[in-house]
Design a protein around this motif. Sequence first.
Motif, PDB file in Angstrom:
ATOM      1  N   GLY A  67       0.843  -1.191   0.000  1.00 17.28           N
ATOM      2  CA  GLY A  67       0.000   0.000   0.000  1.00 17.28           C
ATOM      3  C   GLY A  67       0.873   1.232   0.000  1.00 17.28           C
ATOM      4  N   PHE A  68       0.215   2.382  -0.152  1.00 16.45           N
ATOM      5  CA  PHE A  68       0.962   3.632  -0.176  1.00 16.45           C
ATOM      6  C   PHE A  68       0.493   4.507   0.969  1.00 16.45           C
ATOM      7  CE2 PHE A  68       2.303   7.830  -1.461  1.00 16.45           C
ATOM      8  CZ  PHE A  68       3.551   7.596  -2.021  1.00 16.45           C
ATOM      9  N   CYS A  69       1.441   4.850   1.847  1.00 17.10           N
ATOM     10  CA  CYS A  69       1.156   5.718   2.985  1.00 17.10           C
ATOM     11  C   CYS A  69       1.399   7.160   2.540  1.00 17.10           C
ATOM     12  CB  CYS A  69       2.056   5.350   4.166  1.00 17.10           C
ATOM     13  SG  CYS A  69       1.846   6.396   5.626  1.00 17.10           S
ATOM     14  N   THR A  70       0.326   7.909   2.312  1.00 19.98           N
ATOM     15  CA  THR A  70       0.486   9.286   1.850  1.00 19.98           C
ATOM     16  C   THR A  70       0.943  10.219   2.960  1.00 19.98           C
ATOM     17  OG1 THR A  70      -1.845   9.762   2.275  1.00 19.98           O
ATOM     18  CG2 THR A  70      -1.263   8.973   0.078  1.00 19.98           C
ATOM     19  N   GLU A  71       0.573   9.887   4.212  1.00 20.42           N
ATOM     20  CA  GLU A  71       0.973  10.718   5.341  1.00 20.42           C
ATOM     21  C   GLU A  71       0.849   9.931   6.633  1.00 20.42           C
ATOM     22  OE1 GLU A  71      -0.306  14.872   7.655  1.00 20.42           O
ATOM     23  OE2 GLU A  71      -1.495  14.103   5.971  1.00 20.42           O
ATOM     24  N   ARG A  96      -2.578   7.839   6.366  1.00 14.45           N
ATOM     25  CA  ARG A  96      -3.599   8.156   5.387  1.00 14.45           C
ATOM     26  C   ARG A  96      -3.212   7.453   4.090  1.00 14.45           C
ATOM     27  NH1 ARG A  96      -3.765  13.722   7.589  1.00 14.45           N
ATOM     28  NH2 ARG A  96      -5.787  13.997   8.603  1.00 14.45           N
ATOM     29  N   THR A  97      -4.231   7.016   3.368  1.00 14.00           N
ATOM     30  CA  THR A  97      -3.953   6.295   2.125  1.00 14.00           C
ATOM     31  C   THR A  97      -4.519   7.003   0.902  1.00 14.00           C
ATOM     32  OG1 THR A  97      -5.918   4.933   2.547  1.00 14.00           O
ATOM     33  CG2 THR A  97      -3.796   4.039   3.233  1.00 14.00           C
ATOM     34  N   GLY A  98      -5.067   8.191   1.069  1.00 14.41           N
ATOM     35  CA  GLY A  98      -5.611   8.929  -0.066  1.00 14.41           C
ATOM     36  C   GLY A  98      -6.654   9.922   0.386  1.00 14.41           C
ATOM     37  N   GLY A  99      -6.710  11.073  -0.268  1.00 14.71           N
ATOM     38  CA  GLY A  99      -7.694  12.080   0.089  1.00 14.71           C
ATOM     39  C   GLY A  99      -7.404  12.679   1.450  1.00 14.71           C
ATOM     40  N   TRP A 121      10.745   9.001   8.933  1.00 22.23           N
ATOM     41  CA  TRP A 121       9.911   8.326   7.927  1.00 22.23           C
ATOM     42  C   TRP A 121       8.588   9.053   7.838  1.00 22.23           C
ATOM     43  CZ3 TRP A 121       5.419   5.191   7.360  1.00 22.23           C
ATOM     44  CH2 TRP A 121       5.340   4.514   6.128  1.00 22.23           C
ATOM     45  N   ARG A 122       8.284   9.579   6.675  1.00 18.67           N
ATOM     46  CA  ARG A 122       7.076  10.385   6.481  1.00 18.67           C
ATOM     47  C   ARG A 122       6.014   9.651   5.672  1.00 18.67           C
ATOM     48  NH1 ARG A 122       9.046  12.789  10.128  1.00 18.67           N
ATOM     49  NH2 ARG A 122      10.145  14.788  10.022  1.00 18.67           N
ATOM     50  N   GLY A 123       6.331   8.459   5.205  1.00 18.87           N
ATOM     51  CA  GLY A 123       5.374   7.715   4.400  1.00 18.87           C
ATOM     52  C   GLY A 123       6.015   7.217   3.122  1.00 18.87           C
TER      53      GLY A 123
END
Length: 196
Positions: A67-71, A96-99, A121-123
Amino acid sequence: MRLPLVPTAIVGVAIAAMVALGIWQLQRREWKAELIARYEAAAGQPPVAWPTIPPSDDSLLFRRASGFCTEVVGWTAVGGRSVAGDSGWSHIAACRTGGLEGPGMYVDMGWSQDSDAPEGWRGGQVSGVIAPDRAHRIRLVANAPAPGLAPSAPPSLESIPNNHLFYAIQWFFFATAAGVIYILALKRRRRPAPRP
């Protein structure tokens, strides 16, 4: 030989309950074996994308995922182990993963002997294995730790005990013992008292 009604009924109900518990443990043993087999199969399946909504069942446990950790919106330290088996703290990032919605993914970003939140580590993109989580149902144990952390131990099938056969044998033994003790007590009660 007439049996005392009330004591016999009480003992009979107790024995029936213990036998029922033993049968239930045998059924649990079969269920646990099927569960472990399903987890073993999941571990060998292709990776999946982190789900938008955590599933209501355990179908994704032990599955490889990314997955992608946006924040990162917060860190939590929980008791955990490193891949070397050392006790310490696993550091869980709420991502957060989006929006603009709140945390959508919880990632175990590594292990340390210090409970302080890691820095640096910021994401970003993370890959690992989906593990059970008491608070959030599932979390991702990252393959690559955050800077300053060691890899956390991934979820292991060896941590899932299947000792229900032992419990079933215990309950059947208790039921048998209760029956034997009651029979001996009845025989002793019916012995004629010694004459003075």
